[in-house]
Each structure stands twice: as structure tokens, then as C-alpha cells.
Design a protein around this motif. Structure first.
Motif, short mmCIF file in Angstrom:
data_model
loop_
_atom_site.label_atom_id
_atom_site.label_comp_id
_atom_site.label_asym_id
_atom_site.label_seq_id
_atom_site.Cartn_x
_atom_site.Cartn_y
_atom_site.Cartn_z
N CYS A 1 0.97 -1.23 0.18
CA CYS A 1 0.06 -0.10 -0.04
C CYS A 1 0.83 1.34 -0.09
CB CYS A 1 -0.77 -0.16 1.14
SG CYS A 1 -1.96 -1.48 1.42
N SER B 1 -6.29 1.77 -5.48
CA SER B 1 -6.74 2.06 -4.08
C SER B 1 -6.56 0.69 -3.24
CB SER B 1 -8.06 2.29 -3.99
OG SER B 1 -8.97 1.38 -4.34
N VAL B 2 -6.51 0.56 -1.73
CA VAL B 2 -6.24 -0.67 -1.18
C VAL B 2 -7.42 -1.54 -1.24
CG1 VAL B 2 -7.31 0.42 0.88
CG2 VAL B 2 -5.70 -1.45 0.93
N VAL C 1 -0.60 -7.20 3.88
CA VAL C 1 -0.42 -5.98 3.44
C VAL C 1 0.73 -5.22 4.09
CG1 VAL C 1 -2.87 -5.39 2.60
CG2 VAL C 1 -2.17 -4.47 4.80
N ILE D 1 2.18 -1.38 4.53
CA ILE D 1 1.59 -0.15 4.47
C ILE D 1 2.55 0.88 4.58
CG2 ILE D 1 -0.04 1.45 5.39
CD1 ILE D 1 -1.51 -0.73 6.66
N THR E 1 2.14 3.96 3.12
CA THR E 1 1.74 5.40 2.68
C THR E 1 1.93 6.58 3.64
OG1 THR E 1 -0.32 5.13 4.26
CG2 THR E 1 -0.52 4.12 1.76
N CYS F 1 -5.93 1.83 5.26
CA CYS F 1 -5.38 0.84 4.68
C CYS F 1 -5.30 -0.43 5.89
CB CYS F 1 -3.93 0.89 4.26
SG CYS F 1 -3.78 2.16 2.88
N CYS G 1 2.97 -2.37 9.02
CA CYS G 1 2.60 -0.87 9.06
C CYS G 1 3.86 -0.25 9.22
CB CYS G 1 1.42 -0.88 9.96
SG CYS G 1 1.05 1.08 9.83
#
Length: 352
Positions: free
Chosen positions: A9, A58-59, A71, A73, A75, A83, A96
Motif C-alpha cells: 500500500c 486503491s487498497v 499488506v 503499509i 503510505t 489501509c 505497518c
């Protein structure tokens, strides 16, 4: 173990300069099957550069259109919540990038959704995977430093304010405190044994702003739609913990002083400055001693993301997870406390 299928993402700097190059060294563990970005052309460019089969705008599109297990992340900060919640609701595990979110409120929403879904979560803060930090944490746990009661954490740039969304508080959540301060504060907290934070006394300042200093390289962030420049330049203060320990911290993107990145810890038996091959300042046979610890220099990003893949695969237990969601919320509460204290002009309690 079977390869973990990962969707990325965000196709900005942190994904293309750190996460994706690290994954290229982990092809026995992971397969990057998709990438998404709100600027789809950026996702397409990253997909082509890193040979990623699918890209999306987009996610939600990525979760619907790609077969993934987890995922990652990458972003801007206020995209982490969107996300993570989408991934959790889709039953996907989550890595993340730091910080967990742009605010403590967002972090708590993420926590609720992650726990409800029962998916695995790990916060990515690469300092925990440098060899010197690993070795020193092992020494702390073994009692080599005695009771570790004080740490000093500094991450200071004389001039190094990034561009774009980093300086727009709406998207970043703040300036150097939440961007680079988290690295040194977290590393110091980890070496204290991650005790429960209770209060913060801090200040932030923005006297320098959008400097025009010549000959200075700057990290290029994607432009903020609003174009705001409303974050701090610097932050400093102290964090107190339930066990009586304290972290003194300083962080800055721009300050009229020498740049520095250093963590010191002090215990009842010994102390050290955290660096490659750290010196342990202690005593031997009643005399002061300076002992050098030889440490290797592996790529922290590769170690971190390989650890995440093994965690998702079940090779690492939930109890062994170095940065679970509960701990991530605690770190976010420290960051929030710093900003709350600076705004109030006084010490504040940390709101977990």
C-alpha cells in the motif's frame, strides 16, 4: 514454508527505496503480487520497476483484485488507518511502517479492528533490527547493565526538512517528533525494556520553517493536496515510565547546531552509547572498564521484513512478535503525549 503473498500500500519513497529493495532479497520467503497508490501512475511505475504483476488505484481495489496474505503499509501517515482497517476487515495480516498512525485516535481505531479480525500486526521500525540494538537488548535482558533507569535519545539534523506531505500536519500528524523522533525514542524505549509510559513533559518549536539554505539535500515527499506547511521544526522533552525510568529526547529537522543521531543508556552496572561495535562503560575487579562489543552489520530493513514474513507464516509466535499492535499503540500514545504537552505548556499524563 510457503511464500507469503504481499500487497504493498503506497508506492512512494519508503516503499521504493527501502521495503521493495529489501523484499528483492527475500524471494525465498515472500512474493510481491500487487501494489496500490492513490496516484495510480506511481503504482504502475513501481510495478514495472520491481516486476510486480498487478497495480491498483486503491487498497480496496487491491484487496478485491489480488490474491494476497498480507499488506505492507507504506503510505503517508494518515493513510495508515484506512489501509489497516480495510486489510483487517478482509482478513489480511498487516505490516505497518512507523508511526502506527497520524494520531492516537486513529491508532485506537486500528487496534479495535485488528483485534476484532484476529489478524497479525507488526509495526515496522528498523532500529529494532540493527545488530547493535539486538545485542544490547539481549544484554539488558540478561542483567548486564543492572537496572536501566535513564536514556538519552537524539536525532538532529542541522538542515533536513523533507518536502511535500511531511510538513502538512493533516497528513503527517506532525513534524520531526513523529517522523524521525520515533526512531530514537523507540530505540531507547526498547533498550529500557519497554516499560509502561505514564507522563510526558515536552516542547516543540518552528522558528526556521521553509528554509532556503543552499547545498542541502532534502527527502522528497509526495506533494500534499492542500500544500500546508504547519509542523514543528524541533521537539525536546522527557518521558517518564511506571518503573521510574526516563527518556530525555531531542529531535529536529532544522536547528542551528550540529547534526547528531545517538542513543545512550545508563544502568546501575553499566551504560553505553548505541553504535556499531558499542563500548560498554562499566567496572571490572573494582576498576572502571571500557569493553568493546563486536557486532555485525546486516541490513535492518531486510531483517525486519523477513521477520514479518516468518511471523505471518507461523514460524514466529505471537508472544515473540517484537512489535505487536498493543506496543504500537503505546508508542503512539507517547508521540501524542509529546504534542499534547507542548500544546499545554506543561507535563501531561499519557492516555493509553
Amino acid at each position: 514454508m510457503k511464500k507469503i503473498k504481499i500487497g504493498i500500500c503506497g508506492a512512494g519513497n519508503i516503499a521504493t527505496s527501502m521495503h521493495l529493495p529489501a523484499y528483492e532479497k527475500l524471494t525465498d520467503l515472500v512474493e510481491i503480487v500487487a501494489i496500490c497508490d492513490i496516484t495510480v501512475e506511481r503504482a504502475k511505475a513501481a510495478a514495472e520497476k520491481f516486476n510486480i504483476p498487478k497495480y491498483f488505484a486503491s487498497v480496496d481495489e487491491m484487496l478485491a483484485g489480488a490474491d494476497i496474505d498480507a499488506v505492507d503499509i507504506c503510505t503517508w501517515n494518515d493513510g495508515h488507518k484506512t489501509c489497516a482497517i480495510a486489510a483487517a476487515r478482509a482478513g489480511k495480516h498487516i505490516c505497518c511502517e512507523k508511526p502506527m498512525a497520524a494520531s492516537l485516535a486513529d491508532a485506537k481505531e486500528m487496534y479495535d479492528e485488528i483485534k476484532k479480525a484476529g489478524v497479525k500486526f507488526m509495526l515496522a521500525v528498523p532500529n529494532r533490527w540493527t545488530r547493535q540494538n539486538e545485542v544490547l537488548r539481549e544484554m539488558v535482558d540478561a542483567g548486564e547493565f543492572g537496572d536501566v533507569y535513564l536514556a538519552r535519545a537524539q536525532y538532529i539534523r542541522r538542515r533536513g526538512t523533507p518536502t511535500g506531505w511531511f510538513t502538512d500536519k493533516k497528513h503527517s500528524g506532525g513534524g520531526p517528533v513523529i517522523d524521525i523522533g520515533v526512531h530514537c525514542i523507540d530505540a531507547a524505549w526498547n533498550l529500557l525494556g519497554c516499560p509502561k509510559p505514564v507522563t510526558v513533559s515536552a516542547m516543540t518549536a518552528a522558528p526556521i520553517g521553509e528554509f532556503k539554505t543552499k547545498g542541502v539535500d532534502r527527502w522528497q515527499g509526495n506533494p500534499s493536496p492542500e500544500g500546508n506547511f504547519d509542523t514543528e521544526d524541533s521537539g525536546a522533552g522527557c518521558v517518564r515510565f511506571e518503573n521510574g525510568a526516563m527518556i530525555l529526547f531531542e529531535c529536529s529537522w532544522a536547528i542551528n547546531g550540529p547534526g547528531k543521531s545517538e542513543i545512550q543508556i545508563y544502568g546501575s552496572k553499566a551504560g553505553t552509547i548505541v553504535k556499531e561495535n558499542p563500548v560498554i562503560y562499566g567496572e571490572r575487579f573494582g576498576h572502571l572498564s571500557d569493553d568493546v562489543i563486536q557486532t555485525a552489520k546486516p541490513n535492518a530493513g531486510t531483517c525486519e521484513l523477513g521477520y514479518f514474513a516468518r511471523y505471518v507464516a507461523g514460524e514466529i509466535s505471537e508472544e515473540e512478535n517484537r512489535y505487536p499492535v498493543e506496543m504500537a499503540v503505546q508508542m503512539q500514545s507517547i508521540l501524542q503525549g509529546i504534542y499534547d504537552s507542548a500544546a499545554a505548556g506543561e507535563e501531561v499524563e499519557i492516555k493509553l
